[in-house]
Scaffold this motif. Structure first.
Motif, mmCIF file in Angstrom:
data_model
loop_
_atom_site.group_PDB
_atom_site.id
_atom_site.type_symbol
_atom_site.label_atom_id
_atom_site.label_comp_id
_atom_site.label_asym_id
_atom_site.label_seq_id
_atom_site.Cartn_x
_atom_site.Cartn_y
_atom_site.Cartn_z
ATOM 1 N N LYS A 60 0.848 -1.371 0.079
ATOM 2 C CA LYS A 60 -0.280 0.008 -0.335
ATOM 3 C C LYS A 60 1.091 1.409 -0.043
ATOM 4 O O LYS A 60 1.625 1.518 0.981
ATOM 5 N N ILE A 61 0.835 1.889 -1.028
ATOM 6 C CA ILE A 61 1.745 3.343 -1.461
ATOM 7 C C ILE A 61 0.263 4.190 -0.979
ATOM 8 O O ILE A 61 -0.348 4.622 -1.542
ATOM 9 N N ASP A 62 0.899 5.463 -0.022
ATOM 10 C CA ASP A 62 0.381 6.426 1.004
ATOM 11 C C ASP A 62 0.158 7.746 0.079
ATOM 12 O O ASP A 62 -0.980 7.946 -0.972
ATOM 13 N N GLU A 63 1.324 8.001 -1.081
ATOM 14 C CA GLU A 63 1.883 8.973 -1.597
ATOM 15 C C GLU A 63 2.599 8.587 -2.938
ATOM 16 O O GLU A 63 3.977 8.110 -2.102
ATOM 17 N N ASP A 81 3.178 1.757 5.711
ATOM 18 C CA ASP A 81 3.003 0.604 6.665
ATOM 19 C C ASP A 81 3.985 0.198 6.306
ATOM 20 O O ASP A 81 4.844 -0.413 5.442
ATOM 21 N N GLU A 82 4.601 -0.365 7.695
ATOM 22 C CA GLU A 82 5.806 -1.442 7.586
ATOM 23 C C GLU A 82 6.295 -2.281 6.995
ATOM 24 O O GLU A 82 7.095 -2.528 6.261
ATOM 25 N N LYS A 83 4.723 -3.120 6.809
ATOM 26 C CA LYS A 83 4.680 -4.587 5.961
ATOM 27 C C LYS A 83 5.752 -3.932 4.403
ATOM 28 O O LYS A 83 6.257 -4.445 3.842
ATOM 29 N N SER A 84 4.739 -3.007 4.296
ATOM 30 C CA SER A 84 4.710 -2.840 3.126
ATOM 31 C C SER A 84 5.807 -1.493 2.373
ATOM 32 O O SER A 84 6.325 -2.285 1.512
ATOM 33 N N TYR A 85 6.231 -0.800 2.951
ATOM 34 C CA TYR A 85 7.643 -0.041 3.515
ATOM 35 C C TYR A 85 8.490 -1.149 2.645
ATOM 36 O O TYR A 85 9.530 -1.456 2.240
ATOM 37 N N LYS A 86 8.903 -2.528 3.727
ATOM 38 C CA LYS A 86 9.466 -3.561 3.585
ATOM 39 C C LYS A 86 9.503 -4.589 2.046
ATOM 40 O O LYS A 86 10.851 -4.608 1.693
ATOM 41 N N PRO A 118 10.023 7.693 6.095
ATOM 42 C CA PRO A 118 9.019 6.455 5.050
ATOM 43 C C PRO A 118 9.060 6.917 3.051
ATOM 44 O O PRO A 118 8.698 6.529 2.956
ATOM 45 N N PHE A 119 10.029 6.616 2.737
ATOM 46 C CA PHE A 119 10.220 7.672 1.837
ATOM 47 C C PHE A 119 11.013 7.048 1.209
ATOM 48 O O PHE A 119 12.131 6.243 1.321
ATOM 49 N N LEU A 120 11.031 6.481 0.061
ATOM 50 C CA LEU A 120 11.845 6.023 -1.273
ATOM 51 C C LEU A 120 11.710 7.097 -2.921
ATOM 52 O O LEU A 120 10.741 7.006 -3.285
ATOM 53 N N VAL A 121 12.747 6.502 -3.010
ATOM 54 C CA VAL A 121 12.833 7.967 -3.913
ATOM 55 C C VAL A 121 13.437 6.890 -5.477
ATOM 56 O O VAL A 121 14.749 6.894 -5.212
ATOM 57 N N MET A 122 13.161 7.284 -6.693
ATOM 58 C CA MET A 122 14.164 6.888 -7.578
ATOM 59 C C MET A 122 14.351 7.742 -8.801
ATOM 60 O O MET A 122 13.376 9.000 -8.511
ATOM 61 N N ILE A 123 16.094 7.786 -9.013
ATOM 62 C CA ILE A 123 16.128 8.947 -9.658
ATOM 63 C C ILE A 123 16.452 8.480 -10.867
ATOM 64 O O ILE A 123 17.294 7.261 -11.083
ATOM 65 N N MET A 124 15.495 8.548 -11.430
ATOM 66 C CA MET A 124 15.456 8.867 -13.120
ATOM 67 C C MET A 124 16.270 8.688 -14.560
ATOM 68 O O MET A 124 17.301 8.425 -15.319
ATOM 69 N N GLN A 125 16.624 10.578 -14.257
ATOM 70 C CA GLN A 125 17.092 11.253 -14.582
ATOM 71 C C GLN A 125 17.233 12.338 -13.683
ATOM 72 O O GLN A 125 16.339 12.762 -13.252
#
Length: 145
Positions: A60-63, A81-86, A118-125
């Motif tokens: 579950k992605i919140d944003e 959500d901890e499980k979703s993050y992991k 709680p962030f994941l940032v994907m640097i595409m360019q």
């Protein structure tokens, strides 16, 4: 690619996220849009913020937003959500590990990632290599002052 390598890589990323976890709420950065604002203050100039809709069965992605500008494309995910993050971190690590084994250029392959709960940032360019990660490290320093 050996299973041991993938497991080691996965363990390293998960351990990294837990060891370097800083409470983002203390800094007032509790949404992806606020993180985008902080990036802009650090000199990461984007032109648009776009909604991204990724439907996942396992998390579950919140944003989820994309920041786009001149030679810039970032995908920012906030997952409370901890499980979703992991699960998301594990999936990202596996994706990056497998893409190293696949030959040829892929346009949707992340150039780099930044993981700070709680962030994941994907640097595409990015306009210049390392600029975005440098700004993120200023926003989320490794040690509290």
């Amino acid at each position: 690619m050996s299973r041991g390598f993938v497991r080691g890589l996965l363990f390293s990323f998960i351990a990294y996220t837990f060891l370097l976890n800083i409470n983002c709420q203390k800094k007032g950065i509790d949404t992806a849009v606020k993180l985008a604002g902080a990036l802009k203050k650090e000199g990461v100039n984007y032109e648009t913020i776009e909604d991204v809709e990724i439907k996942l069965k396992f998390a579950k992605i919140d944003e989820e937003i994309a920041l786009k500008g001149d030679n810039l494309w970032l995908q920012v995910f906030r997952i409370e959500d901890e499980k979703s993050y992991k699960t998301s971190v594990a999936a990202l690590v596996l994706r990056l590990g497998l893409e190293k084994e696949i030959e040829g250029e892929q346009t949707d392959k992340p150039k780099d990632v930044f993981i700070k709960k709680p962030f994941l940032v994907m640097i595409m360019q990015e306009p210049e290599e390392g600029v975005v990660k440098q700004a993120l490290n200023k926003i989320f320093p490794k040690t509290e002052e």
